[in-house]
Each structure stands twice: as C-alpha cells, then as structure tokens.
Design a protein around this motif. Structure first.
Motif, PDB file in Angstrom:
ATOM      1  N   SER A  79       0.836  -1.190   0.000  1.00 52.12           N
ATOM      2  CA  SER A  79       0.000   0.000   0.000  1.00 52.12           C
ATOM      3  C   SER A  79       0.873   1.243   0.000  1.00 52.12           C
ATOM      4  O   SER A  79       2.067   1.191   0.310  1.00 52.12           O
ATOM      5  CB  SER A  79      -0.904   0.003   1.237  1.00 52.12           C
ATOM      6  N   THR A  80       0.246   2.383  -0.320  1.00 50.07           N
ATOM      7  CA  THR A  80       0.977   3.648  -0.260  1.00 50.07           C
ATOM      8  C   THR A  80       1.506   3.883   1.146  1.00 50.07           C
ATOM      9  O   THR A  80       2.633   4.371   1.330  1.00 50.07           O
ATOM     10  CB  THR A  80       0.059   4.805  -0.681  1.00 50.07           C
ATOM     11  N   THR A  81       0.717   3.521   2.149  1.00 50.42           N
ATOM     12  CA  THR A  81       1.147   3.686   3.542  1.00 50.42           C
ATOM     13  C   THR A  81       2.406   2.880   3.826  1.00 50.42           C
ATOM     14  O   THR A  81       3.354   3.365   4.468  1.00 50.42           O
ATOM     15  CB  THR A  81       0.030   3.257   4.499  1.00 50.42           C
ATOM     16  N   TYR A 103       9.023  14.832   3.145  1.00 46.67           N
ATOM     17  CA  TYR A 103       8.585  13.784   2.221  1.00 46.67           C
ATOM     18  C   TYR A 103       7.158  13.341   2.531  1.00 46.67           C
ATOM     19  O   TYR A 103       6.305  13.250   1.632  1.00 46.67           O
ATOM     20  CB  TYR A 103       9.550  12.599   2.321  1.00 46.67           C
ATOM     21  N   MET A 104       6.873  13.087   3.806  1.00 45.63           N
ATOM     22  CA  MET A 104       5.543  12.606   4.191  1.00 45.63           C
ATOM     23  C   MET A 104       4.466  13.636   3.878  1.00 45.63           C
ATOM     24  O   MET A 104       3.322  13.283   3.556  1.00 45.63           O
ATOM     25  CB  MET A 104       5.526  12.259   5.678  1.00 45.63           C
ATOM     26  N   ALA A 110      -0.995  14.266  -1.686  1.00 48.18           N
ATOM     27  CA  ALA A 110      -1.492  13.459  -2.801  1.00 48.18           C
ATOM     28  C   ALA A 110      -2.650  12.563  -2.355  1.00 48.18           C
ATOM     29  O   ALA A 110      -3.642  12.403  -3.079  1.00 48.18           O
ATOM     30  CB  ALA A 110      -0.358  12.616  -3.374  1.00 48.18           C
ATOM     31  N   GLU A 111      -2.545  11.986  -1.157  1.00 48.14           N
ATOM     32  CA  GLU A 111      -3.629  11.141  -0.646  1.00 48.14           C
ATOM     33  C   GLU A 111      -4.899  11.955  -0.426  1.00 48.14           C
ATOM     34  O   GLU A 111      -6.012  11.489  -0.734  1.00 48.14           O
ATOM     35  CB  GLU A 111      -3.194  10.468   0.658  1.00 48.14           C
ATOM     36  N   VAL A 128       3.730   9.354  -6.000  1.00 45.81           N
ATOM     37  CA  VAL A 128       4.407  10.389  -5.216  1.00 45.81           C
ATOM     38  C   VAL A 128       5.271   9.741  -4.130  1.00 45.81           C
ATOM     39  O   VAL A 128       6.414  10.156  -3.902  1.00 45.81           O
ATOM     40  CB  VAL A 128       3.384  11.362  -4.598  1.00 45.81           C
ATOM     41  N   ALA A 129       4.750   8.710  -3.483  1.00 46.63           N
ATOM     42  CA  ALA A 129       5.507   8.034  -2.427  1.00 46.63           C
ATOM     43  C   ALA A 129       6.809   7.448  -2.970  1.00 46.63           C
ATOM     44  O   ALA A 129       7.852   7.485  -2.302  1.00 46.63           O
ATOM     45  CB  ALA A 129       4.664   6.937  -1.792  1.00 46.63           C
ATOM     46  N   ARG A 130       6.764   6.916  -4.163  1.00 48.21           N
ATOM     47  CA  ARG A 130       7.943   6.293  -4.745  1.00 48.21           C
ATOM     48  C   ARG A 130       8.943   7.329  -5.282  1.00 48.21           C
ATOM     49  O   ARG A 130      10.152   7.236  -5.046  1.00 48.21           O
ATOM     50  CB  ARG A 130       7.551   5.346  -5.881  1.00 48.21           C
TER      51      ARG A 130
END
Length: 301
Positions: A79-81, A103-104, A110-111, A128-130
């Motif tokens: 998951s994104t989380t 970063y977070m 985005a979420e 975005v997380a990646r």
C-alpha cells in the motif's frame, strides 16, 4: 528467486548475450574467466547458465522461478502507507526526521487529493511516495560515504573474499578530481585503504547537506538535485489541485516522471534536462484543459 541475490542478474545478462551470439567470446572462455576470478564462482556459473536458458527456453525457466511462464503473474502488493513508511525511515537515516517529514507531507497531500476526487486507487499517491523519495535520496558524497561505512559493504566483502585483501577506491571527488580537457567530465582518481577512514568522517557530516556550510553543495549537480526536490514539491501541490477522474492517468504518469532521471554527473544532467522538458510540456497540457461545466467539458464558441 533463482539465485537469492539480485547481483546475479548481471551474469544472467552475460549468459543471455552469449546464447544470442552477441558477444565475440566462447562460452568456455567466459566460464574459465569466472573460475579464474575466484569470486562467488558457483553462483556466477549458475547465473551464466540460467541466462543462456532464459534465451533457449524462457517458459521453462519461468516455471522453475515460480512464475509458470506468466509475465502477468500477481506480484506482492504494498500500500501507499507501507511504501511511505519504509521510505520515511530511510530518509531519517539519510538525513534527519525533518527531512523525512517533508517527504511525508507530499505523500499526504497526494492522498488528500485522491480522497477529494474519489480516486483512492488511481495510483497518484503511490507514485508520489515512490518518486518523491527517489529525488530526495540522491546519492551524493555523504550518502556514498554512509553506504560504504554502515557495515553492510564490509560484511559482503568478507563473505566474498577470504584472507587479507586491500581496498582501492576509484572516485571522482568534484572538489579535487581533474576534468577531461575535451568533454569537461570529471576523471576518476584512485585512493588507497585510508579512504575508508575519511569516508567514516564524511558520513557523520551529512547534517551539512544542503546548508551554507556544505562543501559539496555549490556544484552544479548538487544545486540541480536540490532544485529538483523543490520543483517536484510544487508540482505535487499543483497536480493535487488538478486531479480528477478525467485526468487521473496522466496526473499519475506525470508524478512518476523522475523514473527517467538516472545516472550520475553529465549522464544524469542530460536525463534531467530531457525529463524536465517532457514534464513541463505535459503539465502545460493539463493546465490548459477546459474545466468541466455541468458534466461536460466547456468548449470555446
């Protein structure tokens, strides 16, 4: 899957190239070279043969690897989380907690945009997380020093080599390395075992990264890397405001544009320029799409 170590992919590619006749070498001579090198001989010979097999009978090899010949076999999903938390921990080690929270904040933005648009599964926040992580964890002098001295590098060396061995480092420090007279590209220099002690000191100085006291921070490459983080952060904010069911695929693809920014030095500079041009073009197109009116796109009369 097959070798237990991703480094085996290198020799598998050599085996595939041999099987395809793309290397002007005999299989016997390459295998002899592996044995003479004396490093992980069994694994490298196995990898070489697996690479040949991948060309001769790819379906059979895929079945042995557990994919049963299906390129679209389900892969482990995160998951994104999960992704964001993993990257957050890495960024704390890379720099500090404040850097990780920056970063977070991008991931959270985005979420939130996905929830507003009812598009929680569109992939925007995952991209975005990646890729926010990819551009924030650029491999500068401090990170190279950390990776050499955190214990993992020496552990793997001791697994591969027996007895006494001597380390030599081939590096191109931007403050001291000479430049090629015709291309301007930094030339690598050779440093002896003493460099490990210097790297340990440098790793502890990573708090200087990006500050006015950073001795490496004034180079063109480092300035470009910091500017890339700022521009990506601004882009995420804008994409979050633009996200809709009509453009979700393009917005997600744009969030992943740093995928093409690879390499170091002049190679990275060229890739960065090309990626930025494509990014700006796509972003302009998204900005200029007419806003929906009454369920339909407004058209100029």
């Amino acid at each position: 899957r097959l070798l237990g170590d991703s480094i085996g992919a290198n020799m598998m590619l050599v085996g595939a190239a041999l099987q395809l006749g793309l290397l002007p070498l005999s299989i016997a001579s390459v295998e002899k070279g592996v044995r003479l090198n004396g490093v992980a001989v069994d694994m490298n010979l196995t990898a070489l043969r697996l690479g040949r097999w991948a060309v001769a009978d790819p379906a059979a090899l895929a079945a042995i690897a557990g994919a049963e010949g299906d390129a679209d076999a389900p892969k482990e999903q995160f998951s994104t989380t999960d992704i964001a938390e993993d990257r957050r921990q890495h960024l704390i080690t890379y720099q500090n907690a404040a850097y990780a929270e920056r970063y977070m904040a991008m991931v959270s933005e985005a979420e939130s945009a996905e929830r507003r648009a009812g598009l929680e599964s569109c992939g925007f926040s995952e991209a975005v997380a990646r890729y926010a992580y990819k551009i924030m964890a650029y491999k500068d002098e401090y990170e190279v020093a950390r990776l050499y001295t955190d214990g993992e590098f020496l552990r793997r060396l001791n697994e591969e080599f027996e007895g006494d061995f001597k380390l030599q480092f081939h590096m191109a420090p931007p403050l001291v390395a000479p430049k090629d007279g015709s291309t301007g590209v930094l030339q690598k220099m050779t440093f002896g075992p003493w460099m490990m002690a210097a790297l340990r000191v440098l790793a502890k100085l990573r708090g200087l990264r990006g500050t006015p006291f950073d001795p490496f921070g004034r180079t063109q490459e480092r300035r470009a890397e910091r500017a890339l983080i700022d521009s990506y952060e601004s882009m995420v904010t804008e994409l979050s405001s633009l996200l809709s069911s009509d453009n979700a695929e393009r917005v997600t693809a744009l969030a992943a544009y740093p995928e093409t920014i690879r390499g170091y030095g002049h190679v990275k500079e060229a890739n960065l320029k090309a990626a930025a041009e494509k990014r700006d073009s796509t972003l302009d197109e998204l900005r200029n799409v007419p806003a929906p009116v009454g369920g339909r796109v407004a058209q100029a009369g």
